[in-house]
Design a protein around this motif. Structure first.
Motif, PDB file in Angstrom:
ATOM      1  N   GLY A  95       0.782  -1.223   0.000  1.00 54.13           N
ATOM      2  CA  GLY A  95       0.000   0.000   0.000  1.00 54.13           C
ATOM      3  C   GLY A  95       0.814   1.272   0.000  1.00 54.13           C
ATOM      4  N   PHE A  96       2.134   1.185   0.166  1.00 56.52           N
ATOM      5  CA  PHE A  96       2.994   2.363   0.171  1.00 56.52           C
ATOM      6  C   PHE A  96       3.595   2.589  -1.213  1.00 56.52           C
ATOM      7  N   ILE A  97       3.908   3.848  -1.519  1.00 57.12           N
ATOM      8  CA  ILE A  97       4.443   4.196  -2.837  1.00 57.12           C
ATOM      9  C   ILE A  97       5.926   3.855  -2.892  1.00 57.12           C
ATOM     10  N   TRP A  98       6.233   2.687  -3.443  1.00 56.81           N
ATOM     11  CA  TRP A  98       7.634   2.289  -3.638  1.00 56.81           C
ATOM     12  C   TRP A  98       8.274   3.210  -4.670  1.00 56.81           C
ATOM     13  N   VAL A  99       7.562   3.435  -5.768  1.00 52.79           N
ATOM     14  CA  VAL A  99       8.006   4.412  -6.756  1.00 52.79           C
ATOM     15  C   VAL A  99       6.816   4.810  -7.617  1.00 52.79           C
ATOM     16  N   LEU A 100       6.760   6.085  -7.974  1.00 46.26           N
ATOM     17  CA  LEU A 100       5.755   6.592  -8.903  1.00 46.26           C
ATOM     18  C   LEU A 100       6.465   7.555  -9.846  1.00 46.26           C
ATOM     19  N   VAL A 101       6.329   7.289 -11.147  1.00 41.06           N
ATOM     20  CA  VAL A 101       7.037   8.083 -12.154  1.00 41.06           C
ATOM     21  C   VAL A 101       6.031   8.728 -13.097  1.00 41.06           C
ATOM     22  N   VAL A 102       6.150  10.039 -13.258  1.00 43.18           N
ATOM     23  CA  VAL A 102       5.334  10.786 -14.217  1.00 43.18           C
ATOM     24  C   VAL A 102       6.247  11.201 -15.367  1.00 43.18           C
ATOM     25  N   TYR A 103       5.957  10.694 -16.566  1.00 42.55           N
ATOM     26  CA  TYR A 103       6.757  11.018 -17.748  1.00 42.55           C
ATOM     27  C   TYR A 103       6.101  12.170 -18.501  1.00 42.55           C
ATOM     28  N   GLY A 104       6.828  13.265 -18.656  1.00 43.46           N
ATOM     29  CA  GLY A 104       6.295  14.413 -19.370  1.00 43.46           C
ATOM     30  C   GLY A 104       6.132  14.128 -20.851  1.00 43.46           C
ATOM     31  N   PRO A 105       5.301  14.902 -21.548  1.00 48.29           N
ATOM     32  CA  PRO A 105       5.083  14.681 -22.982  1.00 48.29           C
ATOM     33  C   PRO A 105       6.334  14.993 -23.797  1.00 48.29           C
ATOM     34  N   THR A 106       6.542  14.199 -24.858  1.00 45.28           N
ATOM     35  CA  THR A 106       7.665  14.463 -25.760  1.00 45.28           C
ATOM     36  C   THR A 106       7.465  15.786 -26.478  1.00 45.28           C
ATOM     37  N   ASN A 107       6.237  16.004 -26.897  1.00 46.71           N
ATOM     38  CA  ASN A 107       5.859  17.278 -27.517  1.00 46.71           C
ATOM     39  C   ASN A 107       4.619  17.803 -26.807  1.00 46.71           C
ATOM     40  N   GLY A 108       4.678  19.023 -26.358  1.00 46.92           N
ATOM     41  CA  GLY A 108       3.534  19.589 -25.662  1.00 46.92           C
ATOM     42  C   GLY A 108       3.882  19.986 -24.239  1.00 46.92           C
ATOM     43  N   THR A 109       2.860  20.259 -23.445  1.00 42.62           N
ATOM     44  CA  THR A 109       3.051  20.714 -22.073  1.00 42.62           C
ATOM     45  C   THR A 109       2.144  19.942 -21.127  1.00 42.62           C
ATOM     46  N   VAL A 110       2.513  19.935 -19.848  1.00 42.75           N
ATOM     47  CA  VAL A 110       1.707  19.305 -18.811  1.00 42.75           C
ATOM     48  C   VAL A 110       0.659  20.306 -18.333  1.00 42.75           C
ATOM     49  N   ILE A 111      -0.576  19.839 -18.166  1.00 40.09           N
ATOM     50  CA  ILE A 111      -1.666  20.719 -17.727  1.00 40.09           C
ATOM     51  C   ILE A 111      -1.823  20.602 -16.212  1.00 40.09           C
ATOM     52  N   TYR A 112      -1.636  21.699 -15.519  1.00 43.49           N
ATOM     53  CA  TYR A 112      -1.720  21.738 -14.063  1.00 43.49           C
ATOM     54  C   TYR A 112      -2.983  22.461 -13.599  1.00 43.49           C
ATOM     55  N   THR A 113      -3.359  22.185 -12.354  1.00 44.18           N
ATOM     56  CA  THR A 113      -4.428  22.951 -11.712  1.00 44.18           C
ATOM     57  C   THR A 113      -3.857  24.194 -11.037  1.00 44.18           C
ATOM     58  N   ARG A 114      -2.539  24.317 -11.060  1.00 45.90           N
ATOM     59  CA  ARG A 114      -1.838  25.427 -10.420  1.00 45.90           C
ATOM     60  C   ARG A 114      -0.674  25.833 -11.306  1.00 45.90           C
ATOM     61  N   GLN A 115       0.008  26.881 -10.905  1.00 45.19           N
ATOM     62  CA  GLN A 115       1.208  27.300 -11.611  1.00 45.19           C
ATOM     63  C   GLN A 115       2.389  26.499 -11.089  1.00 45.19           C
ATOM     64  N   MET A 116       3.049  25.739 -11.966  1.00 45.62           N
ATOM     65  CA  MET A 116       4.206  24.971 -11.538  1.00 45.62           C
ATOM     66  C   MET A 116       5.358  25.913 -11.227  1.00 45.62           C
ATOM     67  N   ALA A 117       6.121  25.599 -10.178  1.00 48.65           N
ATOM     68  CA  ALA A 117       7.264  26.421  -9.800  1.00 48.65           C
ATOM     69  C   ALA A 117       8.328  26.384 -10.898  1.00 48.65           C
ATOM     70  N   THR A 118       9.164  27.399 -10.927  1.00 53.18           N
ATOM     71  CA  THR A 118      10.216  27.470 -11.946  1.00 53.18           C
ATOM     72  C   THR A 118      11.506  26.799 -11.497  1.00 53.18           C
ATOM     73  N   ASN A 119      11.571  26.371 -10.226  1.00 53.84           N
ATOM     74  CA  ASN A 119      12.774  25.691  -9.736  1.00 53.84           C
ATOM     75  C   ASN A 119      12.378  24.478  -8.896  1.00 53.84           C
ATOM     76  N   ALA A 120      13.295  23.512  -8.817  1.00 57.30           N
ATOM     77  CA  ALA A 120      13.018  22.245  -8.146  1.00 57.30           C
ATOM     78  C   ALA A 120      12.788  22.419  -6.649  1.00 57.30           C
ATOM     79  N   LEU A 121      13.463  23.380  -6.034  1.00 58.33           N
ATOM     80  CA  LEU A 121      13.321  23.588  -4.597  1.00 58.33           C
ATOM     81  C   LEU A 121      11.893  23.986  -4.236  1.00 58.33           C
ATOM     82  N   ASP A 122      11.346  24.974  -4.921  1.00 53.95           N
ATOM     83  CA  ASP A 122       9.975  25.404  -4.638  1.00 53.95           C
ATOM     84  C   ASP A 122       8.960  24.334  -5.034  1.00 53.95           C
ATOM     85  N   GLU A 123       9.219  23.640  -6.152  1.00 50.77           N
ATOM     86  CA  GLU A 123       8.290  22.590  -6.584  1.00 50.77           C
ATOM     87  C   GLU A 123       8.292  21.428  -5.593  1.00 50.77           C
TER      88      GLU A 123
END
Length: 338
Positions: A95-123
């Motif tokens: 029941g625990f998340i051993w690993v979960l991977v989200v692969y971004g689109p090769t062409n196009g953009t990811v649609i968020y419900t929010r504004q994604m941060a511009t740096n990894a620290l804030d994200e």
């Protein structure tokens, strides 16, 4: 006795008896697919109302490296939209998340419900805060998430032109190592990993991690999946003595003409042995193929507990394809293994 001949080593694993009670209570009541979709929406922030879910694949097993006692579930799916397709792969253990991977689109953009941060620290901060609410909703422990957020305040953001490919082209972290209480934070240019520590021993199997490298998000949380089954009762010097005795007494053979076994005496090299201590799940060294190890030991161990396994490598002049002997010694018993 049987040996493992892998990467030029003969491996001998010695084990001592320890009786424990198995703990295999699942963490989540909902189906893995439902949990994964909620995680993608509430934690990662994907706007699932803009995607069509397709190509869902699900399988499960009770793998031998968990002794056949623990359920491991695998699910993959595609999220299709006019802005680009996103693929998701996940493995849940008990029941625990051993690993979960989200692969971004090769062409196009990811649609968020929010504004994604511009740096990894804030994200990473956003994801961890969202995960805090997610974990509370499903009755998971959250103290380590709060610790992780606190340590993240001591990390810096990499310069905009740091040169690594990342998910959505966000700026990465400055590499660092920070320790506080029972947690060590390691950051690379693209990811952060919070590792459990006890008595100065690091336990990477018990960790929380986020990585944004390679146009993907990789999330894992095994902090509450594993517990500590025991710490080593042997010092490094005692382990060296035990391992050296086992190495010298091992009957090394090579296969001659006609398949005949020929005894050989190794010529030990005057180089320091390699000594490492790893905290490993109790049944990880059991395999489907029984001749991987000379002696698996008779220990009955909790598959979701971590135990001290020392490995000592002694080198000798090359014999055939072999260059050394690796001795494994379980360290959680007061009696020396024989």
């Amino acid at each position: 006795m049987r040996i493992l001949n892998k990467a030029g080593f003969v491996a001998i694993f010695l084990a001592a008896t320890l009786l424990v009670q198995f703990s295999c209570v699942a963490a989540l009541d909902s189906t893995v697919k439902d949990v994964m979709l909620i995680f993608l929406s509430d934690v990662i922030g994907l706007d699932l109302t803009k995607y069509d879910v397709s190509k869902v694949s699900y399988s499960y097993m009770f793998p031998p490296y968990f002794g056949g006692y623990v359920k491991e579930e695998h699910i993959t799916l595609d999220l299709s939209s006019s802005s680009g397709d996103v693929s998701v792969m996940s493995t849940f253990v008990n029941g625990f998340i051993w690993v979960l991977v989200v692969y971004g689109p090769t062409n196009g953009t990811v649609i968020y419900t929010r504004q994604m941060a511009t740096n990894a620290l804030d994200e990473a901060r956003i994801i961890l805060r969202n995960y805090l609410s997610f974990a509370e909703k499903y009755g998971l422990g959250t103290s380590h998430v709060n610790q992780a957020l606190t340590l993240l305040d001591k990390v810096s953001t990499a310069p905009p032109n740091f040169g690594m490919r990342t998910f959505n082209n966000i700026t990465g972290f400055v590499p660092s190592n920070i320790t506080a209480d029972n947690m060590k934070l390691e950051t690379t240019w693209t990811g952060a990993k919070w590792i459990y520590i006890e008595d100065a021993v690091e336990m990477p199997f018990k960790c929380l991690s986020i990585d944004f490298g390679g146009n993907q998000i990789v999330f894992s949380d095994t902090w509450n999946l594993f517990h500590v089954g025991g710490l080593s009762k042997f010092s490094r010097e005692e382990v060296l003595e035990i391992a050296w005795k086992a190495a010298k007494s091992y009957n090394l053979t090579v296969i001659g003409e006609g398949g005949t076994s020929i005894p050989v005496i190794p010529e030990w090299l005057d180089v320091p042995p390699e000594v490492t201590l790893n905290m490993v799940p109790g049944l990880f060294h059991r395999r489907e193929i029984p001749d991987n190890f000379v002696n698996e030991g008779s220990a009955v161990r909790d598959p979701l507990a971590l135990y001290p396994l020392w490995q000592v490598i002694f080198y000798f002049k090359k014999i055939g394809g072999m260059v050394g002997i690796a001795i494994g010694v379980w360290g959680d018993t007061e009696k020396s293994p024989t």
